[in-house]
Enzyme design. Structure first.
Site, PDB file in Angstrom:
ATOM      1  N   THR A 173       0.833  -1.201   0.000  1.00 46.57           N
ATOM      2  CA  THR A 173       0.000   0.000   0.000  1.00 46.57           C
ATOM      3  C   THR A 173       0.875   1.261   0.000  1.00 46.57           C
ATOM      4  O   THR A 173       1.854   1.333   0.706  1.00 46.57           O
ATOM      5  CB  THR A 173      -0.882   0.011   1.257  1.00 46.57           C
ATOM      6  OG1 THR A 173      -1.690  -1.156   1.248  1.00 46.57           O
ATOM      7  CG2 THR A 173      -1.748   1.247   1.314  1.00 46.57           C
ATOM      8  N   GLY A 203      -9.406  -3.870   2.793  1.00 48.17           N
ATOM      9  CA  GLY A 203      -8.487  -3.726   3.912  1.00 48.17           C
ATOM     10  C   GLY A 203      -8.626  -2.374   4.580  1.00 48.17           C
ATOM     11  O   GLY A 203      -9.681  -1.731   4.545  1.00 48.17           O
TER      12      GLY A 203
END
Length: 311
Positions: A173, A203
């Protein structure tokens, strides 16, 4: 429409080797992982417009459009059914926030998240609704599954074994924090999520307080790694609150990692945090070795290795 106001106020492990100060309040942008092109683009944007929010958006655009980045945007690995689904969030110094989850076919979800923040009364749009909104705002739909990612997915299907990968390709990420020319804080996060995840999995990346949290009285924080554990502890919000209580950014990142380590039986996964306060001090810490971050200030860009808990 008016912007929505959201959550406006609300001796640890390792040395604070990444601590630095910015007493002159010069613009700074910091990002998870090795993201030199992104932080440089973000810093250039801040120097152009003066705004931290513009900087974190521009910084996220770079990995989102890079087909070689298999964890963010175009080229991201698909879920187990072959769909590239994207999550993103953005937050400004006033507490305004926007996010999108489970978005398909739009290269720059960070900009859709910003449009949610600025043009709707909501904070989060998801799935088909997020896509419908993006198209209404002029975003173009396209196929984000590259041949490289498609081949990886087809190879994975032979065993169809889902497992987390620590520091996958030294990237994951993308989270960003910045101080603008006025010293205001902003943050952003963008991802394609865990490779070959269950269809529909989301997520921490679009979760305000999980992936990103900013408070202009204190500073901001962002996260990377296995999002389930960031969500369970609201890591970025926690870090900002630790800084509000007097911790340095480094101490706050370490305390947030220890919250995960102490609460949950450790498995083979990684979480890394970044924090930036209003003085321009920054910190970073992770569970395992291998997390690095990138910072651009005064036109100079550096990649720095983070401290970590596991020996």
């Amino acid at each position: 429409m008016k912007r929505r106001q959201f959550l406006q106020s609300a001796g640890l492990m390792g040395a604070a080797s990444t601590l630095a100060t910015n007493p002159s309040s010069e613009p700074i942008i910091i990002a998870t992982w090795k993201n030199e092109a992104g932080t440089k683009a973000g810093w250039d944007k801040i120097m152009q417009t003066g705004k931290a929010l513009d900087g974190v958006e521009a910084g996220a655009w770079v990995p989102e459009a890079n087909p070689e980045e298999t964890t963010v945007g175009y080229g991201g690995y698909p879920d187990r059914d072959g769909h590239v689904t994207l999550d993103a969030c953005i937050m400004d110094h006033l507490g305004n926030a926007g996010s999108v989850t489970f978005l398909e076919g739009i290269m720059h979800p960070i900009s859709v998240a910003r449009a949610v923040m600025e043009k709707t009364p909501h904070v989060m749009l998801s799935g088909a609704g997020a896509l419908q909104f993006a198209l209404s705002q002029g975003f173009k739909q396209q196929n984000l599954l590259t041949e490289k990612s498609k081949k990886a997915w087809e190879a994975w299907k032979k065993e169809s074994k889902y497992e987390t990968k620590v520091n996958i390709e030294r990237h994951d990420t993308i989270g960003l924090l910045a101080l603008g020319k006025s010293g205001e804080i902003a943050g952003a996060c963008s991802t394609s999520g865990m490779a070959f995840k269950m269809h529909g999995r989301v997520g921490d990346s679009p979760i305000i307080g999980g992936a990103v949290f900013c408070d202009d009285e204190v500073g901001g924080a962002c996260a990377t790694g296995l999002g389930e554990f960031v969500m369970k502890t609201l890591g970025s919000f926690l870090i900002v609150e630790f800084m509000r209580q007097g911790m340095s950014p480094q101490q706050a990142c370490e305390a947030a990692i220890m919250r995960i380590v102490k609460r949950y039986k450790y498995q083979e996964f990684q979480v890394g945090y970044l924090a930036l306060n209003k003085k321009g001090e920054y910190g970073a810490y992770s569970i395992q070795k291998g997390f690095n971050f990138t910072i651009t200030k005064n036109g100079v860009t550096q990649v720095i290795e983070s401290g970590y808990y596991m020996s």
